[in-house]
Motif scaffolding. Structure first.
Motif, PDB file in Angstrom:
ATOM      1  N   MET A   1       0.966  -1.184   0.339  1.00 32.08           N
ATOM      2  CA  MET A   1       0.297   0.236  -0.108  1.00 32.08           C
ATOM      3  C   MET A   1       0.927   1.349  -0.256  1.00 32.08           C
ATOM      4  O   MET A   1       1.828   1.359   0.807  1.00 32.08           O
ATOM      5  N   TYR A   2       0.656   2.468  -1.020  1.00 36.19           N
ATOM      6  CA  TYR A   2       1.015   3.531  -0.554  1.00 36.19           C
ATOM      7  C   TYR A   2       0.021   4.137  -0.385  1.00 36.19           C
ATOM      8  O   TYR A   2      -1.201   4.295  -0.677  1.00 36.19           O
ATOM      9  N   LYS A   3       0.573   5.731  -0.158  1.00 35.46           N
ATOM     10  CA  LYS A   3      -0.506   6.975  -0.356  1.00 35.46           C
ATOM     11  C   LYS A   3       0.502   8.427  -0.459  1.00 35.46           C
ATOM     12  O   LYS A   3       1.802   8.317   0.254  1.00 35.46           O
ATOM     13  N   ILE A   4      -0.209   9.385  -1.030  1.00 28.84           N
ATOM     14  CA  ILE A   4       0.604  10.231  -1.389  1.00 28.84           C
ATOM     15  C   ILE A   4       0.053  11.118  -0.848  1.00 28.84           C
ATOM     16  O   ILE A   4      -1.579  11.636  -1.582  1.00 28.84           O
ATOM     17  N   GLU A   5       0.442  12.370  -0.394  1.00 29.13           N
ATOM     18  CA  GLU A   5      -0.048  13.422   0.174  1.00 29.13           C
ATOM     19  C   GLU A   5      -0.089  14.987   0.055  1.00 29.13           C
ATOM     20  O   GLU A   5       1.928  14.980   0.153  1.00 29.13           O
ATOM     21  N   LYS A   6      -0.099  15.695  -0.730  1.00 32.38           N
ATOM     22  CA  LYS A   6       0.273  17.015  -0.864  1.00 32.38           C
ATOM     23  C   LYS A   6       0.550  18.155   0.513  1.00 32.38           C
ATOM     24  O   LYS A   6      -0.579  17.833   1.774  1.00 32.38           O
ATOM     25  N   THR A   7       1.970  18.417   0.921  1.00 30.92           N
ATOM     26  CA  THR A   7       1.475  19.388   2.263  1.00 30.92           C
ATOM     27  C   THR A   7       2.299  20.354   1.862  1.00 30.92           C
ATOM     28  O   THR A   7       1.886  20.604   0.912  1.00 30.92           O
ATOM     29  N   ASP A   8       2.135  21.730   2.393  1.00 31.07           N
ATOM     30  CA  ASP A   8       1.651  22.873   2.720  1.00 31.07           C
ATOM     31  C   ASP A   8       3.686  23.110   2.210  1.00 31.07           C
ATOM     32  O   ASP A   8       4.169  23.907   1.832  1.00 31.07           O
ATOM     33  N   PHE A   9       4.643  21.371   2.337  1.00 30.08           N
ATOM     34  CA  PHE A   9       5.963  21.846   2.676  1.00 30.08           C
ATOM     35  C   PHE A   9       6.641  20.928   1.256  1.00 30.08           C
ATOM     36  O   PHE A   9       7.732  20.824   0.748  1.00 30.08           O
ATOM     37  N   GLY A  10       5.875  19.867   0.391  1.00 27.69           N
ATOM     38  CA  GLY A  10       5.727  19.318  -0.702  1.00 27.69           C
ATOM     39  C   GLY A  10       4.432  18.628  -0.745  1.00 27.69           C
ATOM     40  O   GLY A  10       3.353  18.571  -0.900  1.00 27.69           O
ATOM     41  N   PHE A  11       5.358  16.682  -0.138  1.00 32.41           N
ATOM     42  CA  PHE A  11       4.672  15.758  -0.138  1.00 32.41           C
ATOM     43  C   PHE A  11       4.868  14.650   1.405  1.00 32.41           C
ATOM     44  O   PHE A  11       6.235  14.947   1.385  1.00 32.41           O
ATOM     45  N   LYS A  12       3.940  14.212   1.429  1.00 33.85           N
ATOM     46  CA  LYS A  12       4.336  13.583   2.295  1.00 33.85           C
ATOM     47  C   LYS A  12       3.916  11.802   1.562  1.00 33.85           C
ATOM     48  O   LYS A  12       2.832  11.652   1.402  1.00 33.85           O
ATOM     49  N   LEU A  13       4.783  11.025   1.803  1.00 34.29           N
ATOM     50  CA  LEU A  13       4.759   9.623   0.967  1.00 34.29           C
ATOM     51  C   LEU A  13       4.449   8.244   2.216  1.00 34.29           C
ATOM     52  O   LEU A  13       5.847   8.415   2.674  1.00 34.29           O
ATOM     53  N   THR A  14       3.938   7.466   1.606  1.00 32.30           N
ATOM     54  CA  THR A  14       3.824   6.487   2.677  1.00 32.30           C
ATOM     55  C   THR A  14       4.129   5.350   2.247  1.00 32.30           C
ATOM     56  O   THR A  14       3.605   4.550   1.178  1.00 32.30           O
ATOM     57  N   PHE A  15       4.459   4.070   2.561  1.00 34.26           N
ATOM     58  CA  PHE A  15       4.801   2.512   1.826  1.00 34.26           C
ATOM     59  C   PHE A  15       4.473   2.103   2.620  1.00 34.26           C
ATOM     60  O   PHE A  15       5.249   1.789   3.713  1.00 34.26           O
ATOM     61  N   ALA A  16       3.460   0.981   2.871  1.00 34.78           N
ATOM     62  CA  ALA A  16       3.924  -0.050   4.410  1.00 34.78           C
ATOM     63  C   ALA A  16       2.968  -1.102   3.156  1.00 34.78           C
ATOM     64  O   ALA A  16       3.122  -1.774   2.429  1.00 34.78           O
ATOM     65  N   ASP A  17       3.023  -2.212   3.946  1.00 33.86           N
ATOM     66  CA  ASP A  17       3.287  -3.842   3.877  1.00 33.86           C
ATOM     67  C   ASP A  17       3.883  -4.385   2.485  1.00 33.86           C
ATOM     68  O   ASP A  17       4.742  -3.209   2.640  1.00 33.86           O
TER      69      ASP A  17
END
Length: 134
Positions: free
Chosen positions: A1-17
């Motif tokens: 599973m992955y997730k890409i989130e836009k933030t005020d500084f750029g991006f938060k990426l989550t890679f799981a499992d």
């Protein structure tokens, strides 16, 4: 599973499992689309605390994605890992491949304040690998 989130500084990426090759390619393609409208410079926070080991194809896609983020204007990135063993492997790889100057690895198991340390690196360039002289 992955997730890409836009933030005020750029991006938060989550890679799981476990991330199979097709899903890793999907992350790459989604990232490419998002990065076309991103202005530089920006920072990337990567949470890999629950990621299972990647296979060869997934690692190659991940490396290509890292290069794409860097080429699109990423100034710094931080990767949060759970294990010291995996963290040292990633750090060694970063030094060997030449990306270490802009990417840091923080082991959540040994750094309780990992979120603050990560943001200090991204926003203020406070290097978590440099210790102050006593």
């Amino acid at each position: 599973m992955y997730k890409i989130e836009k933030t005020d500084f750029g991006f938060k990426l989550t890679f799981a499992d476990k991330i199979p090759p097709a899903e890793m390619r999907q992350w790459y393609n989604e990232s490419r689309e998002i990065l076309t409208s991103q202005s530089a410079p920006f920072y990337v926070f990567v949470d890999m605390r629950t990621l299972q080991p990647l296979g060869k194809e997934e690692r190659e896609t991940m490396e290509a994605g890292q290069k794409m983020y860097k080429d699109s204007g990423m100034e710094r990135s931080v990767v949060i890992l759970k294990s010291m063993v995996i963290g040292e492997q990633f750090k060694h790889l970063a030094k060997k491949s030449g990306i270490y100057e802009w990417e840091r690895y923080i082991i959540s198991e040994v750094c309780p304040e990992w979120e603050q340390v990560a943001m200090d690196w991204l926003i203020r360039a406070v290097d978590p690998d440099v210790t102050e002289p006593a």
